[in-house]
Design a protein around this motif. Structure first.
Motif, PDB file in Angstrom:
ATOM      1  N   ARG A 140      38.188  49.042  41.769  1.00 47.31           N
ATOM      2  CA  ARG A 140      38.070  48.384  40.297  1.00 47.31           C
ATOM      3  C   ARG A 140      39.341  48.907  39.319  1.00 47.31           C
ATOM      4  O   ARG A 140      40.120  48.122  38.609  1.00 47.31           O
ATOM      5  CB  ARG A 140      36.887  48.766  39.665  1.00 47.31           C
ATOM      6  CG  ARG A 140      36.842  48.245  38.234  1.00 47.31           C
ATOM      7  CD  ARG A 140      35.327  48.516  37.664  1.00 47.31           C
ATOM      8  NE  ARG A 140      34.312  47.885  38.306  1.00 47.31           N
ATOM      9  CZ  ARG A 140      33.134  47.959  37.934  1.00 47.31           C
ATOM     10  NH1 ARG A 140      32.462  48.566  36.987  1.00 47.31           N
ATOM     11  NH2 ARG A 140      32.082  47.378  38.716  1.00 47.31           N
ATOM     12  N   VAL A 141      39.583  50.115  39.250  1.00 43.22           N
ATOM     13  CA  VAL A 141      40.620  50.648  38.278  1.00 43.22           C
ATOM     14  C   VAL A 141      42.179  50.054  38.823  1.00 43.22           C
ATOM     15  O   VAL A 141      42.727  49.673  37.972  1.00 43.22           O
ATOM     16  CB  VAL A 141      40.515  52.319  38.290  1.00 43.22           C
ATOM     17  CG1 VAL A 141      41.901  52.551  37.437  1.00 43.22           C
ATOM     18  CG2 VAL A 141      39.333  52.656  37.713  1.00 43.22           C
ATOM     19  N   VAL A 142      42.371  50.272  40.073  1.00 45.10           N
ATOM     20  CA  VAL A 142      43.787  49.702  40.437  1.00 45.10           C
ATOM     21  C   VAL A 142      44.082  48.219  40.102  1.00 45.10           C
ATOM     22  O   VAL A 142      45.048  47.945  39.870  1.00 45.10           O
ATOM     23  CB  VAL A 142      44.312  50.308  41.671  1.00 45.10           C
ATOM     24  CG1 VAL A 142      44.469  51.651  41.792  1.00 45.10           C
ATOM     25  CG2 VAL A 142      43.172  49.516  42.885  1.00 45.10           C
ATOM     26  N   PHE A 143      42.720  47.346  40.282  1.00 41.62           N
ATOM     27  CA  PHE A 143      43.078  46.039  39.856  1.00 41.62           C
ATOM     28  C   PHE A 143      43.162  45.504  38.697  1.00 41.62           C
ATOM     29  O   PHE A 143      44.143  44.767  38.192  1.00 41.62           O
ATOM     30  CB  PHE A 143      41.737  45.373  40.439  1.00 41.62           C
ATOM     31  CG  PHE A 143      41.689  44.989  42.152  1.00 41.62           C
ATOM     32  CD1 PHE A 143      42.766  44.794  42.824  1.00 41.62           C
ATOM     33  CD2 PHE A 143      40.379  44.998  42.677  1.00 41.62           C
ATOM     34  CE1 PHE A 143      42.442  44.860  44.223  1.00 41.62           C
ATOM     35  CE2 PHE A 143      40.377  44.902  44.034  1.00 41.62           C
ATOM     36  CZ  PHE A 143      41.217  44.679  44.951  1.00 41.62           C
ATOM     37  N   ILE A 144      42.513  46.447  37.913  1.00 42.53           N
ATOM     38  CA  ILE A 144      42.774  46.311  36.237  1.00 42.53           C
ATOM     39  C   ILE A 144      44.214  46.770  35.984  1.00 42.53           C
ATOM     40  O   ILE A 144      45.034  46.027  34.988  1.00 42.53           O
ATOM     41  CB  ILE A 144      41.771  47.222  35.631  1.00 42.53           C
ATOM     42  CG1 ILE A 144      40.422  46.735  35.765  1.00 42.53           C
ATOM     43  CG2 ILE A 144      42.438  46.914  33.997  1.00 42.53           C
ATOM     44  CD1 ILE A 144      40.306  45.249  35.551  1.00 42.53           C
ATOM     45  N   ILE A 145      45.006  47.682  36.459  1.00 45.03           N
ATOM     46  CA  ILE A 145      46.263  47.890  36.294  1.00 45.03           C
ATOM     47  C   ILE A 145      47.239  46.946  36.967  1.00 45.03           C
ATOM     48  O   ILE A 145      48.134  46.621  36.169  1.00 45.03           O
ATOM     49  CB  ILE A 145      46.508  49.329  37.033  1.00 45.03           C
ATOM     50  CG1 ILE A 145      45.971  50.619  36.520  1.00 45.03           C
ATOM     51  CG2 ILE A 145      47.971  49.755  36.859  1.00 45.03           C
ATOM     52  CD1 ILE A 145      45.870  51.909  37.627  1.00 45.03           C
TER      53      ILE A 145
END
Length: 411
Positions: free
Chosen positions: A190-195
């Motif tokens: 989830r976090v890396v997709f938002i980045i």
């Protein structure tokens, strides 16, 4: 003619020549400013691409527990936007290449946000994946068109090579984020997709700072000319071979050898280190040696890579086989830069500049029409006979690619 008339004619010519030089200088400076902004766009799209390419297959495997045949089926909706891109870019033609690229970045960022935050089910994931795919496929042919529009004919390859080198350097940062994040910082998909989504938003902003060129063609335009037939066929064959690698090469490493995201990030570092040099070298080789030489060499290397994928496990122990397959994965991904040779080929043979973008988009559509179906049959072939035969089929396609590239002629 008297001397006064000659003097006036001379002064008029000099005045006209001076004005032309000033106009050319202003145009050159504007192009350089826009090309610098375009390089920054390449940096941000590179970060997002590095993240997505590193984690997406693991994301599918870890979250949705897909089989090889199911992974092949996923490629149909993922590549559908690419197959329709000729129509999409036709509808966006009135905007011009830069503004249409901004639309692409908007879709790409929305798709990444959806994958990260709104994909609790497999069907929801497919929808957001298609939105992401639409955005990236809009930018795919337009990036080459924009880069060449900011270049002179004898520097198409060098300029695209520079853009691709910047793009690739940024993918290293994307790989670094994944490697550090998953190995040491406890980051999630989830976090890396938002980045990645934020990176696409910054790319959109810098595209907006460029000077958009008014399109000469304000209506929907589709280009199909007999002169471009070889380019269309090359696009189809390249799409078939490329999609086998994109879909099943990482799947072999994940399913058979259990490679995780941090390890894929390390492979990405190696790919980037190799490709930063090759992208500039390939760009210069296009300008010096020509498209036929570059694309033929690519086809020969790809045949060798296919053989490595197919037979490494039969010839060597598992510990060595995984190293050979990983090396094939690295070489395969390093060869993606050669795609720009197909773009410069169509730019050089185009009957008029207005043909370039619609022809590139048509090539992308043909590429993805075959790419939609190949993984489905590849998944069945894997399930029934083993992954070896998937790459034997890819080797046959690579031979076809070599035969076709030898027919390339540029005036």
């Amino acid at each position: 003619m008297d001397s006064d008339t000659q003097v006036k004619d001379y002064e008029l010519k000099n005045k006209k020549s001076y004005k032309e030089r000033v106009v050319n200088l202003i145009g050159s400076l504007k192009n350089d400013k826009d090309f610098t902004l375009f390089l920054i766009v390449g940096l941000f799209t590179g970060i997002a691409s590095g993240i997505n390419s590193t984690v997406f297959n693991n994301f599918l495997s870890d979250v949705y527990k897909l089989s090889a045949s199911a992974r092949g089926v996923v490629e149909f909706p993922r590549e559908l936007p690419g197959a329709l891109i000729m129509i999409v870019l036709g509808l966006l033609a009135f905007l011009g290449d830069v503004r249409a690229s901004m639309i692409g970045m908007l879709f790409a960022s929305l798709g990444m946000i959806g994958l990260g935050l709104f994909s609790p089910t497999f069907s929801a994931m497919l929808i957001w994946m298609m939105i992401l795919s639409l955005g990236t496929h809009i930018f795919m042919p337009l990036s080459a068109s924009i880069g060449m529009s900011l270049s002179e004919r004898d520097s198409y390859g060098a300029r695209l090579g520079k853009f691709n080198a910047y793009n690739l350097m940024a993918t290293i940062l994307g790989y670094l984020i994944v490697w550090l994040g998953f190995k040491y910082l406890g980051l999630t998909y989830r976090v890396v997709f938002i980045i990645a989504a934020i990176s696409y938003i910054f790319a959109l902003i810098f595209l907006g700072l460029m000077t958009p060129k008014k399109p000469k063609v304000k209506k929907i335009k589709f280009v199909f000319r007999r002169k471009y037939t070889l380019y269309y066929v090359l696009s189809v064959v390249n799409g078939a071979r490329k999609q086998i690698f994109l879909t099943f090469a990482p799947w072999v490493l994940i399913q058979v050898y259990h490679v995780d995201p941090p390890t894929f990030a390390i492979l990405g570092f190696i790919v980037s280190g190799l490709s930063i040099l090759t992208r500039t070298i390939v760009g210069n080789a296009i300008d010096i040696k020509g498209e036929r030489f570059v694309l033929s060499l690519e086809a020969i290397v790809l045949i060798v890579i296919c053989i490595g994928y197919a037979f490494a496990a039969d010839v060597f122990p598992a510990a060595i086989a995984v190293i050979i397959i990983a090396a094939c994965y690295i070489l395969d991904n390093s060869m993606s830069v050669v795609e720009m040779a197909r773009s410069t080929y169509i730019k050089k043979i185009a009957l008029c500049p207005e043909d370039v973008t619609p022809t590139l988009s048509a090539g992308t559509s043909f590429d993805h029409l075959i790419a939609m179906t190949i993984p489905f049959f590849g998944g069945i072939l894997w399930a029934t006979m083993g992954y070896k035969y998937v790459f034997i089929a890819a080797a046959i396609i690579a031979f076809m690619n070599l035969f076709l590239t030898l027919r390339i002629k540029v005036d």
